[in-house]
Design a protein around this motif. Structure first.
Motif, PDB file in Angstrom:
ATOM      1  N   VAL A  31       0.572  -1.411  -0.007  1.00 55.74           N
ATOM      2  CA  VAL A  31      -0.581  -0.319   0.019  1.00 55.74           C
ATOM      3  C   VAL A  31       1.039   1.577  -0.168  1.00 55.74           C
ATOM      4  O   VAL A  31       0.609   1.862  -0.835  1.00 55.74           O
ATOM      5  CB  VAL A  31      -1.107   0.540   0.934  1.00 55.74           C
ATOM      6  CG1 VAL A  31      -1.733   1.069   1.501  1.00 55.74           C
ATOM      7  CG2 VAL A  31      -2.163  -0.741   0.409  1.00 55.74           C
ATOM      8  N   PHE A  32       2.072   1.204   0.470  1.00 53.42           N
ATOM      9  CA  PHE A  32       3.061   2.106   1.053  1.00 53.42           C
ATOM     10  C   PHE A  32       3.246   2.865  -0.715  1.00 53.42           C
ATOM     11  O   PHE A  32       3.459   3.435  -1.187  1.00 53.42           O
ATOM     12  CB  PHE A  32       4.617   1.778   1.455  1.00 53.42           C
ATOM     13  CG  PHE A  32       4.999   2.820   1.839  1.00 53.42           C
ATOM     14  CD1 PHE A  32       5.205   3.798   2.509  1.00 53.42           C
ATOM     15  CD2 PHE A  32       6.669   2.580   0.857  1.00 53.42           C
ATOM     16  CE1 PHE A  32       5.648   4.550   2.591  1.00 53.42           C
ATOM     17  CE2 PHE A  32       7.383   3.767   0.948  1.00 53.42           C
ATOM     18  CZ  PHE A  32       7.251   4.579   1.999  1.00 53.42           C
ATOM     19  N   VAL A  33       2.919   1.670  -1.573  1.00 52.99           N
ATOM     20  CA  VAL A  33       3.593   2.271  -3.218  1.00 52.99           C
ATOM     21  C   VAL A  33       2.688   2.835  -3.399  1.00 52.99           C
ATOM     22  O   VAL A  33       3.102   4.098  -4.113  1.00 52.99           O
ATOM     23  CB  VAL A  33       3.774   1.272  -3.440  1.00 52.99           C
ATOM     24  CG1 VAL A  33       4.228   1.288  -5.193  1.00 52.99           C
ATOM     25  CG2 VAL A  33       5.187  -0.134  -3.530  1.00 52.99           C
ATOM     26  N   LEU A  34       1.602   2.467  -3.384  1.00 51.39           N
ATOM     27  CA  LEU A  34       0.537   3.888  -3.808  1.00 51.39           C
ATOM     28  C   LEU A  34       0.457   5.027  -3.288  1.00 51.39           C
ATOM     29  O   LEU A  34       0.468   6.065  -3.951  1.00 51.39           O
ATOM     30  CB  LEU A  34      -0.808   2.755  -3.685  1.00 51.39           C
ATOM     31  CG  LEU A  34      -1.798   1.361  -3.905  1.00 51.39           C
ATOM     32  CD1 LEU A  34      -2.271   1.126  -3.776  1.00 51.39           C
ATOM     33  CD2 LEU A  34      -1.397   1.265  -5.304  1.00 51.39           C
ATOM     34  N   LEU A  36       3.125   6.178  -1.949  1.00 51.41           N
ATOM     35  CA  LEU A  36       3.928   6.860  -2.465  1.00 51.41           C
ATOM     36  C   LEU A  36       3.428   8.245  -3.380  1.00 51.41           C
ATOM     37  O   LEU A  36       3.877   9.172  -3.668  1.00 51.41           O
ATOM     38  CB  LEU A  36       4.845   6.519  -2.578  1.00 51.41           C
ATOM     39  CG  LEU A  36       6.306   6.813  -3.244  1.00 51.41           C
ATOM     40  CD1 LEU A  36       6.624   7.265  -1.599  1.00 51.41           C
ATOM     41  CD2 LEU A  36       7.386   5.806  -3.477  1.00 51.41           C
TER      42      LEU A  36
ATOM     43  N   ILE B 104      -5.575  -4.963  -4.394  1.00 48.10           N
ATOM     44  CA  ILE B 104      -5.095  -4.056  -4.252  1.00 48.10           C
ATOM     45  C   ILE B 104      -4.060  -4.561  -5.454  1.00 48.10           C
ATOM     46  O   ILE B 104      -3.461  -3.413  -5.670  1.00 48.10           O
ATOM     47  CB  ILE B 104      -4.489  -3.355  -3.365  1.00 48.10           C
ATOM     48  CG1 ILE B 104      -3.997  -4.490  -2.274  1.00 48.10           C
ATOM     49  CG2 ILE B 104      -5.907  -2.430  -2.801  1.00 48.10           C
ATOM     50  CD1 ILE B 104      -2.926  -3.967  -1.605  1.00 48.10           C
ATOM     51  N   VAL B 108      -1.674  -1.742  -7.747  1.00 42.52           N
ATOM     52  CA  VAL B 108       0.011  -1.204  -6.507  1.00 42.52           C
ATOM     53  C   VAL B 108       1.228  -1.586  -7.625  1.00 42.52           C
ATOM     54  O   VAL B 108       2.627  -1.521  -8.465  1.00 42.52           O
ATOM     55  CB  VAL B 108       0.525  -2.709  -5.400  1.00 42.52           C
ATOM     56  CG1 VAL B 108       1.807  -2.806  -5.395  1.00 42.52           C
ATOM     57  CG2 VAL B 108      -0.368  -2.090  -4.214  1.00 42.52           C
ATOM     58  N   ILE B 111       0.821   0.943 -10.702  1.00 37.91           N
ATOM     59  CA  ILE B 111       1.566   1.692  -9.911  1.00 37.91           C
ATOM     60  C   ILE B 111       3.502   1.950  -9.731  1.00 37.91           C
ATOM     61  O   ILE B 111       3.749   2.547 -10.637  1.00 37.91           O
ATOM     62  CB  ILE B 111       0.927   2.276  -8.709  1.00 37.91           C
ATOM     63  CG1 ILE B 111      -0.576   2.809  -8.807  1.00 37.91           C
ATOM     64  CG2 ILE B 111       0.972   3.736  -7.906  1.00 37.91           C
ATOM     65  CD1 ILE B 111      -1.084   3.989  -9.913  1.00 37.91           C
ATOM     66  N   LEU B 115       5.710   4.380 -11.540  1.00 37.67           N
ATOM     67  CA  LEU B 115       6.726   4.372 -11.131  1.00 37.67           C
ATOM     68  C   LEU B 115       8.211   4.327 -11.331  1.00 37.67           C
ATOM     69  O   LEU B 115       9.429   5.045 -11.240  1.00 37.67           O
ATOM     70  CB  LEU B 115       6.891   4.013  -9.385  1.00 37.67           C
ATOM     71  CG  LEU B 115       5.592   5.407  -8.016  1.00 37.67           C
ATOM     72  CD1 LEU B 115       5.467   4.770  -7.253  1.00 37.67           C
ATOM     73  CD2 LEU B 115       5.854   6.830  -8.424  1.00 37.67           C
ATOM     74  N   PHE B 126       9.711  16.109  -4.746  1.00 43.81           N
ATOM     75  CA  PHE B 126       8.939  15.774  -4.086  1.00 43.81           C
ATOM     76  C   PHE B 126      10.028  15.684  -3.055  1.00 43.81           C
ATOM     77  O   PHE B 126       9.564  15.988  -1.502  1.00 43.81           O
ATOM     78  CB  PHE B 126       9.008  14.806  -4.104  1.00 43.81           C
ATOM     79  CG  PHE B 126       7.838  13.901  -2.854  1.00 43.81           C
ATOM     80  CD1 PHE B 126       7.185  13.833  -2.857  1.00 43.81           C
ATOM     81  CD2 PHE B 126       9.196  12.205  -2.282  1.00 43.81           C
ATOM     82  CE1 PHE B 126       5.755  13.352  -1.441  1.00 43.81           C
ATOM     83  CE2 PHE B 126       7.976  11.472  -1.352  1.00 43.81           C
ATOM     84  CZ  PHE B 126       6.580  12.112  -1.208  1.00 43.81           C
ATOM     85  N   ILE B 152      12.995   1.693  -4.328  1.00 41.58           N
ATOM     86  CA  ILE B 152      11.264   0.802  -4.761  1.00 41.58           C
ATOM     87  C   ILE B 152      10.700   0.492  -5.781  1.00 41.58           C
ATOM     88  O   ILE B 152      11.014  -1.015  -5.522  1.00 41.58           O
ATOM     89  CB  ILE B 152      10.901   1.610  -3.523  1.00 41.58           C
ATOM     90  CG1 ILE B 152      11.078   1.639  -1.842  1.00 41.58           C
ATOM     91  CG2 ILE B 152       9.155   0.742  -3.804  1.00 41.58           C
ATOM     92  CD1 ILE B 152      10.392   3.071  -1.573  1.00 41.58           C
TER      93      ILE B 152
END
Lengths: 320, 286
Positions: A31-34, A36, B104, B108, B111, B115, B126, B152
């Protein structure tokens, strides 16, 4: 008995606890990736509010960028970003296609891997190295050889002549665009290679059986079959080109004005940020730069999302 | 008779043009790799010396080296990986081991891939907004956080891919023995995929050690020797940027030396990561 039951149950409970904790930790960071991505958008909007409130929609329309008078408009860097990326695509797409065709169809099997790795290493070279090389080696080469030639030939043609007018400076939109084109080669060609390999051999063999040449098989069978993936790869390369910073900063010339000539210096959003952000002491100047960053981020998000969407579509089709 | 043979000639011509073009395109791509590496060797070789590794960045006109920048880059890369890699590893583990039926997961994954290609200068912007402004000054820790954010998505992606390669039979065998799920993941999946996971981290290191844009607004630069994480810290990419654009010849020479160092370190990491991955591949394939 109660004691025994307790000692028997305890290890299992501890394992359950560890299980739940581990799962929660992995979920938390997923969820942290989202979060971010959301945080980046919120921070950029927060930082650019001042500029957007002061200049309104005129910010994206105005070409005026004057730190002394404190008026800022994003048009020159936005257009610069789009033009350099367009040049990069003009260079990058056909060359990447050629590389992918060579490595998937023509190359002897033993040479495939070393040549493929060689092309992929182009992606490993940091962008600042492209920049320093572009400034000291490629820009002088453009200035002394390519640009005079373009001015003498294409510059004299009606219609497209103004695109190649002006003195050969070496640095400018065209040089930046070509370097970007080289930088996106490994990204586009590796995706093209991957999707070309998903074509069922039977389709290609049928076409060869009918007497098609390699070119006809590529154009009439492989490309239509992989169209979505190829476009996805191109969009991915475009996303890279739009946001590329250091390589462009070295060779773009950093001039906040629009000119018809591709040989003239200009600027892009990322180059303006890299050059000016640490010097921007006034709030409104800094806020305008953050607003530029927001525009860039939104554009690349849209392009990259479209790219990803297309690649997923191809994948799900290949899966069925 | 003339018609078909003319058509045939044209088709063969078209084909030959494509073949020559694709060969030319590959040569074109490899030519730039050779040209860039050749220029780096030619210009950087004379700058590489013992002084480069032991002296700090000089003021213009005097002798010096890149010691503070090299150490600064190593420190920030290390801290960036230490922060970013575990986050990426756990998020990737969720996608591969837990999230198959979770709503999710596809989001994820989507996204994360976006990223992965997002402009790195935005990451710098940022971190400037959320850290540097509130701390009131540029700092090495802000630079490390910016690098961690770039680490990440790389690690998430490779972790998921590598864990997906682990045969399910291994997990089922462990689960059948009554092993709790977390132990299955840590002791079976991670162990089976260890080479791939290390490859992912190596690629992430290669990716961030050349990043300049996110450090410009976070760690900035420092002309002096400093190991303070709460202060601006010298780093190779930003030093190369500043020195290359300076008018001083000795600064430019140091920039070439740094460029040579950083490029070959990164290419070495890339090749090493590939070798490790294919070595792991052949071993599990055998």
């Amino acid at each position: 008995m109660a004691d025994l039951a307790l000692t028997r149950k305890l290890p299992g409970e501890r394992q359950n606890l560890a299980d739940a904790a581990f799962k929660l930790a992995t979920w938390f960071f997923a969820v942290f990736v989202l979060v971010l991505l959301g945080a980046v958008i919120v921070a950029l909007i927060d930082g650019s509010v001042e500029a957007l409130r002061r200049f309104g929609p005129g910010f994206v329309l105005s070409e005026d960028w004057n730190p002394v008078k404190q008026t800022f408009g994003a048009r020159a860097p936005m257009v610069g970003t789009l033009i350099t990326s367009a040049i990069a695509m003009l260079v990058g797409i056909p060359i990447s296609f050629g590389i992918a065709v060579f490595l998937t169809q023509l190359c002897p099997t033993w040479a495939r891997r070393p040549l493929g790795v060689g092309i992929e290493l182009l992606a490993g070279i940091p962008s600042i190295i492209y920049g320093i090389w572009g400034l000291f080696v490629f820009a002088p080469f453009m200035q002394s050889h390519i640009e005079p030639f373009l001015i003498d030939t294409l510059g004299k043609l009606p219609g497209i002549g103004p695109l190649f007018a002006g003195p050969p400076l070496g640095i400018g939109m065209l040089t930046a665009g070509i370097i970007l084109g080289i930088m996106v080669l490994p990204f586009i060609s590796s995706i093209m290679r991957d999707v070309f390999d998903t074509v069922p051999p039977m389709l290609k063999e049928s076409a060869y059986g009918l007497g098609c040449t390699t070119w006809e098989v590529m154009w009439n069978v492989v490309l239509p079959f992989t169209r979505v993936g190829v476009i996805g790869g191109i969009m991915l390369g475009l996303g890279r080109a739009l946001g590329e910073t250091m390589a462009v900063t070295f060779v773009i010339g950093n001039a906040h004005r629009l000119s018809t000539s591709l040989l003239a210096p200009g600027t892009t959003i990322s180059a303006a940020l890299a050059n000016e952000f640490t010097e921007a002491v006034e709030d409104i100047y800094q806020s305008s730069l953050v607003a530029l960053g927001l525009i860039l981020f939104v554009i690349t998000l849209i392009v990259l999302s479209a790219a990803k969407y297309m690649l997923i579509r191809l994948q799900s089709r290949a899966g069925t | 008779m003339a018609g078909p043979s003319a058509l045939y000639q044209r088709r063969r011509m078209g084909n030959a043009v494509l073949l020559v073009f694709s060969l030319g395109a590959t040569v074109f791509g490899l030519f730039w790799l050779a040209a860039i590496l050749g220029t780096l060797l030619y210009n950087g070789f004379e700058a590489v010396s013992l002084e480069m590794f032991v002296q700090t960045t000089p003021p213009p006109g005097s002798a010096g080296g890149l010691a503070n920048a090299i150490v600064g880059s190593l420190i920030m890369t290390f801290v960036g990986v230490v922060i970013g890699a575990p986050i990426g590893l756990l998020a990737g583990t969720f996608l591969a081991e837990y999230g198959h039926y979770s709503r999710i997961s596809p989001i994820v994954r989507f996204i994360n891939d976006v990223l992965l290609s997002a402009p790195s200068i935005i990451v710098g912007l940022f971190v400037y907004q959320v850290m540097v402004i509130h701390m009131g000054h540029f700092s090495a820790i802000a630079g490390a956080v910016a690098l961690a954010i770039i680490v990440i998505p790389v690690v998430v992606r490779t972790t998921e891919d590598m864990l997906n390669l682990v045969p399910n039979a291994l997990r089922e065998a462990a689960a059948a023995l009554g092993t709790p799920k977390w132990k299955v993941v840590v002791m079976v999946s991670y162990r089976a995929a260890i080479q791939g996971l290390v490859t992912g981290v190596l690629l992430a290191i290669a990716r961030i050690s050349g990043e300049t844009a996110p450090l410009l607004f976070t760690a900035l630069n420092n002309q002096f020797w400093s190991l303070n994480m709460d202060a601006p810290m010298a780093n190779l990419p930003v030093v190369i940027f500043q020195f290359a654009l300076s008018p001083y010849e000795d600064w430019q020479r140091l920039a070439w030396g740094g460029a040579l160092l950083i490029t070959f370190a990164i290419l070495g990491l890339n090749i090493g990561a590939r070798a490790l991955a294919s070595w792991g591949g052949t071993k599990s394939g055998a």
